[in-house]
Structures are given as structure tokens and as C-alpha cells.
Design a protein around this motif. Structure first.
Motif, PDB file in Angstrom:
ATOM      1  N   SER A 164       0.820  -1.213   0.000  1.00 17.00           N
ATOM      2  CA  SER A 164       0.000   0.000   0.000  1.00 17.00           C
ATOM      3  C   SER A 164       0.855   1.264   0.000  1.00 17.00           C
ATOM      4  O   SER A 164       0.487   2.266  -0.623  1.00 17.00           O
ATOM      5  CB  SER A 164      -0.940  -0.004   1.207  1.00 17.00           C
ATOM      6  N   ARG A 184      -2.820  13.966  -0.820  1.00 12.56           N
ATOM      7  CA  ARG A 184      -3.773  13.073  -0.148  1.00 12.56           C
ATOM      8  C   ARG A 184      -3.292  11.625  -0.189  1.00 12.56           C
ATOM      9  O   ARG A 184      -3.335  10.915   0.816  1.00 12.56           O
ATOM     10  CB  ARG A 184      -5.153  13.196  -0.802  1.00 12.56           C
ATOM     11  N   TYR A 185      -2.790  11.200  -1.331  1.00 15.10           N
ATOM     12  CA  TYR A 185      -2.293   9.830  -1.456  1.00 15.10           C
ATOM     13  C   TYR A 185      -0.996   9.622  -0.673  1.00 15.10           C
ATOM     14  O   TYR A 185      -0.753   8.537  -0.141  1.00 15.10           O
ATOM     15  CB  TYR A 185      -2.123   9.448  -2.929  1.00 15.10           C
ATOM     16  N   ASN A 203       0.369   3.686  -3.149  1.00 11.36           N
ATOM     17  CA  ASN A 203      -0.278   4.986  -2.978  1.00 11.36           C
ATOM     18  C   ASN A 203       0.614   6.129  -3.441  1.00 11.36           C
ATOM     19  O   ASN A 203       0.113   7.126  -3.967  1.00 11.36           O
ATOM     20  CB  ASN A 203      -0.731   5.177  -1.531  1.00 11.36           C
ATOM     21  N   ILE A 245      -2.006   8.940   2.826  1.00  7.85           N
ATOM     22  CA  ILE A 245      -2.465   7.543   2.958  1.00  7.85           C
ATOM     23  C   ILE A 245      -1.263   6.604   2.998  1.00  7.85           C
ATOM     24  O   ILE A 245      -1.221   5.662   3.805  1.00  7.85           O
ATOM     25  CB  ILE A 245      -3.428   7.184   1.813  1.00  7.85           C
ATOM     26  N   GLU A 256       0.204   5.877  -7.276  1.00  4.62           N
ATOM     27  CA  GLU A 256      -1.123   6.300  -7.711  1.00  4.62           C
ATOM     28  C   GLU A 256      -1.305   7.802  -7.536  1.00  4.62           C
ATOM     29  O   GLU A 256      -1.848   8.476  -8.415  1.00  4.62           O
ATOM     30  CB  GLU A 256      -2.209   5.546  -6.947  1.00  4.62           C
ATOM     31  N   GLY A 257      -0.858   8.326  -6.420  1.00  2.00           N
ATOM     32  CA  GLY A 257      -0.978   9.763  -6.190  1.00  2.00           C
ATOM     33  C   GLY A 257      -0.227  10.570  -7.227  1.00  2.00           C
ATOM     34  O   GLY A 257      -0.709  11.600  -7.704  1.00  2.00           O
ATOM     35  N   GLU A 303      -4.379  16.203  -4.777  1.00  2.00           N
ATOM     36  CA  GLU A 303      -4.681  14.774  -4.798  1.00  2.00           C
ATOM     37  C   GLU A 303      -3.430  13.949  -4.475  1.00  2.00           C
ATOM     38  O   GLU A 303      -3.490  12.955  -3.756  1.00  2.00           O
ATOM     39  CB  GLU A 303      -5.231  14.393  -6.179  1.00  2.00           C
ATOM     40  N   ARG A 310      -2.221  10.882 -10.398  1.00  2.00           N
ATOM     41  CA  ARG A 310      -3.486  11.613 -10.312  1.00  2.00           C
ATOM     42  C   ARG A 310      -3.404  12.981 -10.975  1.00  2.00           C
ATOM     43  O   ARG A 310      -4.415  13.530 -11.373  1.00  2.00           O
ATOM     44  CB  ARG A 310      -3.918  11.769  -8.847  1.00  2.00           C
TER      45      ARG A 310
END
Length: 122
Positions: free
Chosen positions: A48, A67-68, A52, A71, A55-56, A64, A59
Motif C-alpha cells: 500500500s 492526499r495519497y 499509494n 495515505i 497512484e498519487g 490529490e 493523479r
């Protein structure tokens, strides 16, 4: 700061990816291999973190991305807790725990630093 053209250029992602590889090795070769619940949760937490971050990055927006990253940092701390439990259950040695925990602390610092940097740039 060097130009980032891929999530793979992000130092925090590189370190988190390395930690995931080490977690998989650890959970295959110690008493953790027999504790399916904890083993699988540790693997999910470790994956994870780097996932993350990646992925962030993709984005496309700073808000955004941050935010990732938050996380990812939370998942990294979750993994630190699971690693401590593994040590306390004598699934892993104190040395294994300390080496990986040190790396996880470093990942958290790297993510925090990256968040601070992103908050400063326009």
C-alpha cells in the motif's frame, strides 16, 4: 529537487518498494509464514505504501497527490505496528525488527518531507 518524470524517480517510492520486497522475504522465511492473517496484512500494508505514492503521482494534481502521500504514510505506520507485533510474538528477531523499523522511519520522513515540499511549491 531533481525532475521527476515517473513515480519510480521518487526516492520515497524507491525505499518503500525495497521495504516491500524485504517484507515478502521476511514473511516467507520466518515464523510469520505460518501466521497467515498477520503475514497477509503486513504484505498488504507494505504494498500500500509504494502503491499509494505511485497512484498519487499519476493523479495529476498536487492536492490529490498529497492526499495519497498521507495515505501512504499511514500505511507505513500501520506496517511499523505490525512489525513490532511480529517481534513481540517472537516471529522475527530483534535485529530484523530494528533494521526494518529504521527503514520504515526513514520512509515516513521522506514522505513527510515530500509533502512539505509540495505544500510550498505552486
Amino acid at each position: 529537487m531533481p525532475t521527476i518524470t515517473s513515480f519510480k524517480d521518487i526516492k520515497a517510492w524507491q525505499k518503500a518498494h525495497w521495504v516491500s520486497v524485504e517484507i515478502y522475504k521476511l514473511t516467507n522465511s520466518t515464523e510469520l509464514a505460518k501466521d497467515f492473517g498477520l503475514r497477509d496484512q503486513m504484505r498488504r500494508s507494505s504494498v500500500s505504501v509504494s502503491s499509494n505514492i505511485a497512484e498519487g503521482y499519476e493523479r495529476g494534481g498536487k492536492k490529490e497527490f498529497i492526499r495519497y502521500l498521507i495515505i501512504a504514510k499511514a500505511s507505513n505506520t500501520e506496517l511499523r505496528s505490525q512489525l513490532l507485533l511480529s517481534k513481540d510474538l517472537n516471529y522475527i528477531s530483534v535485529e530484523q525488527y530494528e533494521n526494518l523499523d529504521e527503514s520504515l522511519i526513514e520512509v515516513n520522513k521522506m514522505i513527510s518531507g515530500f509533502i512539505a515540499y509540495l505544500n510550498k511549491v505552486k
